[in-house]
Scaffold this active site. Structure first.
Site, PDB file in Angstrom:
ATOM      1  N   GLU A  27      -5.446 -53.277  -5.422  1.00  0.00           N
ATOM      2  CA  GLU A  27      -6.310 -52.719  -6.449  1.00  0.00           C
ATOM      3  C   GLU A  27      -5.452 -52.321  -7.641  1.00  0.00           C
ATOM      4  OE1 GLU A  27     -10.361 -50.286  -5.601  1.00  0.00           O
ATOM      5  OE2 GLU A  27      -8.512 -49.158  -5.377  1.00  0.00           O
ATOM      6  N   TYR A  49     -10.683 -53.017 -14.501  1.00  0.00           N
ATOM      7  CA  TYR A  49     -10.505 -52.923 -13.048  1.00  0.00           C
ATOM      8  C   TYR A  49     -10.225 -54.309 -12.502  1.00  0.00           C
ATOM      9  CZ  TYR A  49     -11.432 -52.480  -8.101  1.00  0.00           C
ATOM     10  OH  TYR A  49     -11.304 -52.525  -6.736  1.00  0.00           O
TER      11      TYR A  49
END
Lengths: 389, 294
Positions: free
Chosen positions: A197, A109
């Site tokens: 993101e 991530y």
């Protein structure tokens, strides 16, 4: 403002972020043509909507040949995709992204956003990719590494490198990660993003790091200087009533209750929704007519709220400062003559020229209009009416 | 002198000759604010509202001795105006402008670290010391003189609160709108500290809302440092997650910044939190045994 995955990847690619090749398509034919252009034996067909969790909802499929690309494109285009972020109604899929497939070895991530407390950008990264970051933050916060960036100097190479080692990359991957992180940070700052993101950031075959998914959202107030981003706006993703309201400088957010609220000022508008709930009702919306409320904007606001057929009563709560209440009263009276108002309208006007306003409303003799002395009485009356209906 | 501003405070207006600047500067002058001039680059030497116009804040400060600047400059240029004021030696900037990009405000806050300059706002109604000086866009008549200090993230909700405070038999010493953006100057804590020391203030009312954690920080600060009573209201209990409720900063991110978490923190710190926005005046009345009426 939010954009689609394929648009985010387009921006990130310009900054040197590695992404897989892909093309956007709006028909099955375009989808197959896109796949033919890609030098790949596996394809990923991805629904393009402004919401996460697309895979779980059936909006992402892996195709092994052109026939499967066609099949999945047909399935996904036009579908109503429900994910944990779309609400129960889901979102209609108008566009798909056809991307080369890749063999994923591990998922990470990577995100950048504003830390409001520190008033600086913060990078968040984790070796546990592909899952929801909120969930990760709640359950295993120790698995998220945070890196606060000094906005005057930007992200420094050593910071990115140290982060890479914490994530467990080997030396070859560290080099790629440093380049990747610097590029994403550059895009985040230059384009006035609120959020970038990359989830997942994937390690694929041949030891390559790649942005497998990408999400970007932007500061609306800075769109004037990011015209390329502004052009990416997809109005079909937004609430049409909200767009219509914005044309009149009204800020409208639809909710699920039945007491419509029209208020001047965002704080008072929230407080008005709250007091409706406090009195046992449910607010149907947030609507801020703004500091410069005029008879025209008031009329438009009433119209937008009443288009929501759940609304059984409308509570107008205006505290007049610079805006005079008598002008607002005239706006309300005018609106009742021009649009069909079939629910009771509870009006509370306080502040500048409140007495003149009350007089005007009384004289108008419009039977739907019910006046209230203060916020408390207005909210009580509105909830009472809805409960009776 | 209440806090921060009084009738002697020397004020200039940036964006003086624009539509907003002209209208509100006029209103401030009528209220009694000591406005000595304004700044509009390119219009230096002119007279506007009977006051001199300067090309730069530096010139304006030199000529008038101004210590405070009120900013109405459009959002694309406002951050630059704040920095110009700070650089020219202004001690307090009040920025009304709504819609300044977040990145610009990040840079402004970095710039201010090395200056002797504080900031109120942006995206705020300004500051008023009742019967003395109004430096902002609020309707002055609502703020009747008294001994309650008011701090708020909002505009009209501040007027609503002030009105209730007055109707409950109290009045306002100074009221400050700190603004509804994600990145702002003065926070609740800075102003609670000033009110705590102020001899003309007996109690404070703070109006917060969803988003960020300024209210939580304030609760902590009140618990440790504030002896005067504090009444609070937090707006946005019914706001859905992830939606920006009008103010750029009013957004619940993930599960952070909810009204409930703020209300709980404030209650734990001994603050009387009003159940609804209609009960701000009532809440003050409940603690009136420890307060003097106006």
């Amino acid at each position: 403002m939010n954009i689609h995955e394929y648009q985010a990847k387009q921006i990130l690619k310009e900054y040197g972020v590695p992404v897989l090749d892909g093309y956007v398509a709006s028909t099955t034919q375009e989808a197959v043509e896109a796949a033919k252009k890609l030098k790949s034996s596996v394809f990923v067909v991805k629904a393009q909507i402004h919401a996460g969790g697309r895979g779980k909802g059936g909006g992402v499929k892996i195709a092994k040949n052109f026939d499967e690309v066609y099949k999945y494109a047909k399935e996904i285009l036009g579908m109503n995709l429900v994910t944990h972020q779309t609400g129960t109604k889901g979102k209609h899929v108008n566009l798909i992204y056809i991307e080369s497939g890749a063999k994923i070895i591990k998922e990470f991530y990577f995100g950048i956003t504003l830390d409001r407390i520190l008033e600086k950008p913060v990078i968040m990264a984790s070796a546990e990719g592909g899952v929801e970051i909120e969930k990760l933050a709640e359950e295993t916060p120790e698995k998220i590494f945070k890196l606060v960036i000094d906005p005057l100097f930007g992200l420094q190479e050593f910071q990115a490198r140290n982060l890479a080692y914490k994530l467990g990359f080997n030396n070859n991957q560290v080099k790629q990660f440093v380049k990747f992180a610097l590029a994403v940070y550059e895009a985040y700052m230059q384009k006035d993003a609120n959020l970038v993101e990359i989830n997942p950031l994937a390690l694929i075959e041949d030891d390559k790091l790649i942005a497998l998914d990408a999400k970007m959202s932007f500061d609306d107030n800075a769109l004037y200087r990011n015209l390329d981003v502004a052009k990416m706006r997809d109005l079909s993703e937004e609430d049409s009533a909200k767009i219509e309201a914005a044309k009149y400088s009204l800020n409208y957010i639809k909710l699920s209750g039945n007491v419509g609220c029209m208020v001047n000022g965002a704080g008072l508008a929230m407080a008005t929704m709250d007091i409706i709930k406090h009195k046992g009702g449910e607010p149907a919306n947030f609507l801020d007519v703004g500091g410069g409320a005029s008879p025209e904007t008031v009329a438009k606001g009433m119209q937008i709220i009443l288009e929501d057929k759940n609304v059984k009563a409308l509570f107008i709560n205006i505290f007049g400062g610079i805006v005079r209440c008598d002008r607002i009263a005239n706006g309300i009276i005018e609106a009742t003559q021009n649009i069909n108002i079939d629910v009771p309208v509870i009006v509370r006007l306080d502040g500048t020229n409140a007495e003149e306003a009350a007089e005007l409303l009384k004289k108008s003799g419009i039977k739907q209009l019910i006046s209230a002395q203060d916020l408390n009485e207005g909210a009580e009356k509105a909830v009472e009416i809805v409960k009776k209906s | 002198m209440s806090i921060l501003v009084n009738r002697d405070t020397k004020v200039i207006v940036q964006g003086f000759t624009g539509k907003e600047g002209s209208f509100h500067a006029q209103q401030c002058i009528e209220y009694g604010t000591n406005i000595l001039g304004g700044v509009t680059p390119g219009k230096g030497g002119a007279l506007h509202l009977n006051k001199p116009v300067f090309n730069s804040v530096e010139e304006a400060v030199k000529a008038t001795g101004a210590e405070l600047s009120l900013i109405f400059v459009p959002p694309a240029f406002a951050a630059n105006s704040i920095m110009e004021a700070a650089d020219a030696g202004i001690r307090l900037v009040v920025c009304i402008t709504e819609g300044i990009p977040v990145k610009d405000m990040i840079m402004v806050k970095q710039f201010l670290k090395n200056k002797q300059c504080s900031l109120i706002g942006p995206n705020c109604p300004g500051i008023i010391t009742a019967d003395e000086a109004k430096i902002g866009i609020m309707p002055g008549f609502v703020f009747k003189k008294g001994r309650i200090g008011l701090i708020s993230k909002s505009g009209t909700l501040t007027y609503e609160a002030a009105n209730q405070i007055v109707n409950a038999g109290f009045g306002i010493s100074t009221a400050i709108g700190i603004g509804g953006d994600s990145i702002i100057g003065y926070s609740f804590i800075d102003l609670l500290e000033l009110f705590e020391k102020d001899e003309q203030t007996d109690a404070m009312v703070m109006i917060g809302e969803i988003g960020g954690d300024l209210e939580i920080k304030a609760a902590e600060y009140i618990n440790n440092n504030i002896k005067k009573p504090v009444v609070a209201f937090i707006a946005g209990q019914t706001a859905p997650k992830g939606k920006r409720m009008g103010h750029a900063g009013a957004i619940i991110a993930g599960s952070k910044g909810t009204a409930k978490e703020k209300i709980d923190a404030l209650k734990k710190a001994g603050v009387r939190v009003a159940d609804s926005a209609a009960e701000i005046g009532l809440s003050l009345n409940e603690i009136k045994h420890i307060l003097k009426k106006k």
